[in-house]
Design a protein around this motif. Structure first.
Motif, short mmCIF file in Angstrom:
data_model
loop_
_atom_site.label_atom_id
_atom_site.label_comp_id
_atom_site.label_asym_id
_atom_site.label_seq_id
_atom_site.Cartn_x
_atom_site.Cartn_y
_atom_site.Cartn_z
N ASP A 16 0.70 -1.28 0.09
CA ASP A 16 -0.11 0.11 -0.05
C ASP A 16 0.75 1.29 0.14
O ASP A 16 0.49 2.31 -0.67
N GLY A 17 1.98 1.19 0.86
CA GLY A 17 2.84 2.12 0.70
C GLY A 17 3.64 2.71 -0.39
O GLY A 17 3.64 3.90 -0.70
N GLU A 44 4.05 -10.11 9.93
CA GLU A 44 3.52 -10.51 8.76
C GLU A 44 3.63 -9.12 7.91
O GLU A 44 3.57 -7.92 8.59
N ILE A 45 4.02 -9.10 6.90
CA ILE A 45 4.22 -8.10 5.81
C ILE A 45 3.43 -8.12 4.74
O ILE A 45 3.58 -9.19 3.73
N GLU A 46 2.75 -7.03 4.06
CA GLU A 46 1.89 -7.33 2.71
C GLU A 46 2.81 -6.71 1.82
O GLU A 46 3.14 -5.64 1.79
N VAL A 47 3.43 -7.83 0.92
CA VAL A 47 4.85 -7.44 0.42
C VAL A 47 4.40 -6.54 -1.06
O VAL A 47 5.16 -5.64 -1.60
N THR A 48 3.38 -7.17 -1.90
CA THR A 48 3.21 -6.65 -2.99
C THR A 48 1.91 -7.07 -3.73
O THR A 48 1.10 -7.70 -2.69
N SER A 49 1.46 -6.66 -5.01
CA SER A 49 0.09 -6.97 -5.55
C SER A 49 0.50 -7.69 -6.91
O SER A 49 1.24 -7.26 -7.54
N VAL A 234 4.78 1.39 7.56
CA VAL A 234 6.14 2.07 8.08
C VAL A 234 6.21 3.48 7.46
O VAL A 234 6.19 3.81 6.15
N ALA A 235 6.47 4.51 8.18
CA ALA A 235 6.74 6.09 7.91
C ALA A 235 5.69 6.59 7.41
O ALA A 235 5.52 7.59 6.70
N GLY A 236 4.38 5.86 7.56
CA GLY A 236 2.96 6.57 6.95
C GLY A 236 2.91 6.55 5.70
O GLY A 236 2.11 7.53 5.08
N LEU A 237 3.77 5.40 4.74
CA LEU A 237 3.71 5.69 3.52
C LEU A 237 2.27 5.54 2.96
O LEU A 237 1.62 4.59 3.49
N GLY A 238 2.03 5.68 1.71
CA GLY A 238 0.93 4.91 1.04
C GLY A 238 -0.19 5.88 0.54
O GLY A 238 -0.04 7.25 0.42
N GLY A 239 -1.30 5.21 0.03
CA GLY A 239 -2.17 5.76 -0.62
C GLY A 239 -2.74 4.96 -1.83
O GLY A 239 -2.10 3.95 -2.24
#
Ligand code: HMG
Ligand code: MG
Length: 302
Positions: A16-17, A44-49, A234-239
């Motif tokens: 997401d980040g 747990e890590i959401e790695v990719t799409s 992490v670091a509030g990345l995303g959108g």
């Protein structure tokens, strides 16, 4: 008040980040970020799409990123798979968990995954069947649970409907997502209550974007309901590319700071997490979008 004693955080930063970043982030940087997150104690890590590279170019290296990760025992690696094509592409990456993502808003469903809510469920059904046949855990996500960038306010009944459909199709877990971060505590609780009509407390999680600065209070409101699983970045990345103006997820550093301050265990080392956030923020050429990380980095520099 039935506050949980421990909380599981899923860091969705690598997915997401980064999905919304305009400049390509090399696979090696994404892999290094995953390694830093697992070293910081994320379980747990959401790695990719595994989505269309025409729709989300930043995720085009999904297989390369998954192949490059040195897996740590006890850590789960999840990936987004919106349809059978995505699931089949993901299989050789051996994900522990696949994520099907629908929406409580018709307009958002159309913009995000190019189909109606009903059609999305039809697409998810064979993904769930194939995943469960292979022993892969399936998490459903319902987006726009409080508000939609195209339709405005969303009633809890619409969340309940998608929760029911996700349950019927066989998703084992339901993520309740405030995609555009417009929720406030009571509204988010109402959305979560709607999800809880079809899912047990142990099978739901909150996913709160922080556009209006409400993600921490919304997290606290859900903790007070006993919810103990949350996504954060992490670091509030995303959108989301299909939710213009919405900012990143709540920063993992901020959630960890709050939880540890409340005596709630996460298994995460906040200092190492701050380092992970600084690593990716340095690469992106900006400061971490986390108040706790900023405070800790300032303190270190002093
Ligand atoms: P579509 O156009 O309806 O699919 O896309 P289609 O079956 O008609 O296929 C059209 C083309 O896409 C074909 O290629 C397919 O091969 C290809 P062409 O013949 O034109 O060259 N295709 C694929 N390629 C790679 N991987 C796939 C795939 N499927 C079809 N899986 C689709 C449907 C869902 C794929 C598309 O709309 C898409 O990729 N959308 C992007 C969705 C997305 O990634 N959104 C952001 C993540 S969701 C999010 O951020 C919200 C969340 O964080 C929670 C929250 O905050 O709310 C999870
Ligand atoms: Mg999101």
């Amino acid at each position: 008040m039935k506050l949980p004693r421990r909380v599981k955080l899923v860091d969705v930063g690598p997915r997401d980040g980064l999905q919304n970043e305009k400049e390509p982030v090399p696979a090696a940087v994404k892999i290094a970020l995953v390694h830093r997150l697992q070293d910081a104690g994320l379980k747990e890590i959401e790695v990719t799409s595994f989505v269309s590279p025409k729709w989300v170019p930043q995720m085009a290296d999904a297989a390369e990123v998954m192949a490059g990760i040195q897996r740590k025992p006890g850590v789960r690696y999840s990936v987004l798979t919106p349809n059978l094509k995505g699931f089949e592409a993901a299989l050789s990456s051996r994900p522990d968990e696949v994520v099907i993502f629908g929406a409580a808003s018709e307009a958002f469903s159309q913009r995000n995954i190019n189909c109606s809510i009903a059609e999305s469920i039809e697409r998810f059904a064979p993904v769930v069947e194939a995943a469960r046949a292979k022993g892969i855990y399936v998490r459903g996500v319902v987006s726009t649970v409080v508000g939609c960038p195209y339709e405005g306010e969303i009633a809890p009944e619409r969340v309940e409907l998608v929760a029911r459909l996700m349950k019927e199709v066989g998703a084992q877990h339901l993520g309740v997502a405030d995609t555009i971060g417009v929720g406030t505590p009571r509204k988010v609780q109402a959305a979560m209550e709607a999800a809880l009509k079809h899912y047990a407390l142990d099978d739901v999680s909150g996913h709160f974007h922080d556009t209006y600065g409400q993600a921490l209070p919304n997290t606290l409101a859900c903790l007070e309901m006993g919810v103990w699983q949350f996504d954060s970045s992490v670091a509030g990345l995303g959108g989301c590319p299909y939710a213009k103006g919405a900012t990143g997820n709540v920063a993992t550093e901020d959630v960890v700071y709050m939880l540890h301050g409340m005596g709630i265990d996460t298994g995460i080392d906040l200092d190492q997490l701050v380092d992970a956030g600084k690593f990716i923020s340095d690469f992106l050429g900006r400061k971490p979008n986390s108040r706790a990380a900023t405070a800790i980095l300032n303190k270190r520099a002093a």
